[in-house]
Design an enzyme around this catalytic site. Structure first.
Site, PDB file in Angstrom:
ATOM      1  N   GLN A   1       8.514  18.873  -6.893  1.00 39.27           N
ATOM      2  CA  GLN A   1       9.908  18.688  -6.459  1.00 39.27           C
ATOM      3  C   GLN A   1      10.223  19.636  -5.293  1.00 39.27           C
ATOM      4  OE1 GLN A   1       9.562  18.994 -10.298  1.00 39.27           O
ATOM      5  NE2 GLN A   1       8.882  16.925  -9.861  1.00 39.27           N
TER       6      GLN A   1
ATOM      7  N   LYS B   1       3.771  18.460  -0.050  1.00 41.11           N
ATOM      8  CA  LYS B   1       3.133  19.581  -0.759  1.00 41.11           C
ATOM      9  C   LYS B   1       1.693  19.251  -1.148  1.00 41.11           C
ATOM     10  CE  LYS B   1       6.381  19.236  -3.805  1.00 41.11           C
ATOM     11  NZ  LYS B   1       7.261  18.269  -3.146  1.00 41.11           N
TER      12      LYS B   1
ATOM     13  N   LYS C   1      -0.504  17.236   0.200  1.00 42.84           N
ATOM     14  CA  LYS C   1      -1.426  17.310   1.335  1.00 42.84           C
ATOM     15  C   LYS C   1      -1.787  18.764   1.650  1.00 42.84           C
ATOM     16  CE  LYS C   1      -2.038  17.240   6.133  1.00 42.84           C
ATOM     17  NZ  LYS C   1      -2.112  16.626   7.435  1.00 42.84           N
TER      18      LYS C   1
ATOM     19  N   GLY D   1       8.381   4.348  -6.088  1.00 40.08           N
ATOM     20  CA  GLY D   1       8.401   3.337  -5.021  1.00 40.08           C
ATOM     21  C   GLY D   1       9.781   3.138  -4.401  1.00 40.08           C
TER      22      GLY D   1
ATOM     23  N   GLY E   1       4.940  13.096  -7.377  1.00 42.76           N
ATOM     24  CA  GLY E   1       3.913  12.224  -6.811  1.00 42.76           C
ATOM     25  C   GLY E   1       3.409  12.914  -5.565  1.00 42.76           C
ATOM     26  N   HIS E   2       2.202  13.441  -5.617  1.00 39.49           N
ATOM     27  CA  HIS E   2       1.658  14.221  -4.506  1.00 39.49           C
ATOM     28  C   HIS E   2       0.509  13.438  -3.876  1.00 39.49           C
ATOM     29  CE1 HIS E   2       3.346  18.197  -6.351  1.00 39.49           C
ATOM     30  NE2 HIS E   2       4.261  17.307  -6.098  1.00 39.49           N
TER      31      HIS E   2
ATOM     32  N   ARG F   1      13.013   3.560  -1.999  1.00 40.23           N
ATOM     33  CA  ARG F   1      13.213   3.906  -0.596  1.00 40.23           C
ATOM     34  C   ARG F   1      13.858   5.291  -0.538  1.00 40.23           C
ATOM     35  NH1 ARG F   1      14.455   0.442   4.142  1.00 40.23           N
ATOM     36  NH2 ARG F   1      15.851   1.657   5.442  1.00 40.23           N
TER      37      ARG F   1
ATOM     38  N   ASP G   1       8.999  15.759  -1.896  1.00 43.85           N
ATOM     39  CA  ASP G   1       8.238  14.859  -1.025  1.00 43.85           C
ATOM     40  C   ASP G   1       8.066  15.404   0.384  1.00 43.85           C
ATOM     41  OD1 ASP G   1       8.141  13.082  -3.179  1.00 43.85           O
ATOM     42  OD2 ASP G   1      10.045  12.170  -2.596  1.00 43.85           O
TER      43      ASP G   1
END
Ligand code: GDP
Ligand code: IMO
Ligand code: MG
Length: 432
Positions: free
Chosen positions: A227, A16, A18, A305, A40-41, A307, A13
């Site tokens: 990852q 990557k 973007k 989702g 999740g990119h 935190r 996170d």
């Protein structure tokens, strides 16, 4: 000509997606080489957000080819949903624009059930906090040679035979070991998956051959890691890791190309550190500053989702990534999130008992007891999100960036100051 690998240096996170979307402008092919829809990119273009889980983050560019390599584990339902969601938003994902490796492994329903079942059985600190997407069990079957591949999914006879070879064992494990009430029925899996196979067939090809042809035609390749280095199955904080090699070397094996074809490796570094899921995290902040970073950075997982845990930038971690991946440059992301902090801390080493460690320890019991050694730098009060040139950064922001370069002995090539494609300062385009 330059072929570039983009990988995460921390625990995922880092931004990557973007960066890959941005660099895809200069590339011809964008290739995912490992992981699956645990990733999740997030891409933001003119305020519109897209999240890629399986499809490479170059997909929003019209004239680029996106490839899913053999090293990826592919959940066909997720792939088809992702294609549909993009199409509904006006993004063409036609065969030819998206190519899928014949030898990528398929995530099956039992992989997801086993992933969930195992996590439920684990107690307390032993829980990994997986994404529950069936990633580990799918790679496990690949390694023990019981996997089902794309090439089988698109061949009904082969699929049937491969499934019948494993289904009894999977049901036995689910029932007897995981105490699951869900038993799998071969026929309903066949009905569902052969239909997926029909829809996916037009995209399926020999990705290695497609890449080789592109190289012969002097095309530019962009390899998109998922990852991060410290979630790597070999180099990460095992067992609190994912089940693939997330590091740059795997761009080759996961796509079917040799290391002589890679020119540059860009490591993505979030300006602070986050981690989602369990496992040691030396610079984690369990105080108000951590909460501020979490809120300002909107640090919630793009896949589950959850935190994200937040802490200061750890250059022991980044240096470890520099070495393992032979990074040629860094991209610093989310620098804007640190706006307004009076001081900013950077971890330069770890205190372990009476020793000062400057290398990331592989022994988890040592890592768990490491106390970060911090350097404290003055922060900046300005809003930096609109800045387009390095020279326009406040002096303290420049000092923070320069200190990262010194501590990691690696040049910063790109700085990201907001989620949008436009909110980026490119100091050196790796494809130039
Ligand atoms: P990835 O998995 O490495 O692609 O990263 P994620 O997409 O999971 O998480 C990065 C999050 O930060 C996403 O919500 C991005 O839109 C956002 N983001 C990326 N770069 C920046 C940045 O420079 N500033 C801010 N504020 N947000 C960013
Ligand atoms: P991107 O590509 C952050 C973490 C999970 C868990 C561990 C194992 O978006 O950076 P898995 O489901 O892979 O078996 O879970 O790895 N994890 C990630 N954390 N970003 C990711 O991907 C991740 N993919 C897996 O939270 O701790
Ligand atoms: Mg992510």
């Amino acid at each position: 000509m330059a072929n570039v690998v983009v990988i995460g240096t921390q625990w995922g996170d880092e931004g990557k997606g973007k960066v890959v979307d941005l660099l895809a402008e200069s590339a011809d092919m964008i290739i995912r080489f490992q992981g699956g829809n645990n990733a999740g990119h997030t891409l933001v273009i003119n305020g519109q957000q897209f999240i890629c889980h399986l499809i490479p983050s170059g997909i929003l560019h019209t004239d680029k080819t996106c490839l899913i390599g053999n090293g990826v584990v592919l959940d066909p339902r997720v792939l088809l949903d992702e294609i549909k969601t993009l199409k509904d938003r006006g993004i063409a994902v036609e065969p030819g624009k998206l190519l899928i490796s014949e030898t990528a492994h398929i995530i099956m329903p039992y992989h997801k059930l086993i992933d969930h079942g195992r996590e439920q059985l684990l107690k307390g600190d032993a829980k990994i906090g997986t994404t529950g997407r069936g990633i580990g069990p799918c790679y496990e079957d690949k390694i023990v040679r019981k996997g089902i591949r794309v090439i089988d999914l698109v061949d009904p006879d082969s699929f049937k035979q491969k499934l019948s070879a494993v289904i009894d064992e999977k049901n036995f494990y689910l029932r007897e070991y995981l105490k699951s009430d869900t038993m799998l029925d071969s026929q309903s899996i066949l009905d569902e998956y052969l239909e997926y196979g029909e829809q996916i067939r037009p995209y399926v090809t020999n990705v290695s051959v497609a890449i080789q042809k592109a190289i012969s035609d002097n095309k530019k390749l962009l390899f998109e890691g998922a990852q991060g280095t410290h979630l790597d199955i070999d180099h990460g904080t095992y067992p609190y890791v994912t089940s693939s090699n997330t590091t740059a070397g795997n761009a080759c094996s996961g796509a079917g190309v040799g290391p002589t074809q890679i020119d540059k490796v860009l490591g993505i570094v979030k300006a602070y550190t986050t981690r989602v899921g369990a496992g040691p995290f030396p610079t984690e902040l369990l105080d108000a500053v951590g909460d501020t970073i979490q809120e300002r950075g909107a640090e919630f997982g793009a896949t589950t989702g959850r935190r994200r845990r937040c802490g200061w930038l750890d250059t022991v971690v980044v240096r470890n990534a520099v070495r393992i991946n032979s990074l040629t440059g860094l991209t610093i992301t989310k620098l804007d999130v640190l706006d307004g902090l009076e001081t900013v801390k950077v971890c330069t080493g770890y205190r372990y008992k009476n020793d000062l460690l400057t290398e990331f320890p592989n022994t988890l019991n040592i890592l768990k007891e490491c106390e970060p050694v911090y350097e404290e730098l003055p922060g900046w009060s300005e809003d930096i999100s609109g800045i387009k040139e390095f020279d326009d950064f406040p002096e303290n922001t420049k000092n923070y960036l320069r200190r990262i370069e010194e501590l990691t002995k690696t040049p910063i090539r790109i700085v990201s100051v907001g989620p949008d494609r436009e909110e980026t300062i490119v100091l050196e385009d790796p494809f130039a």
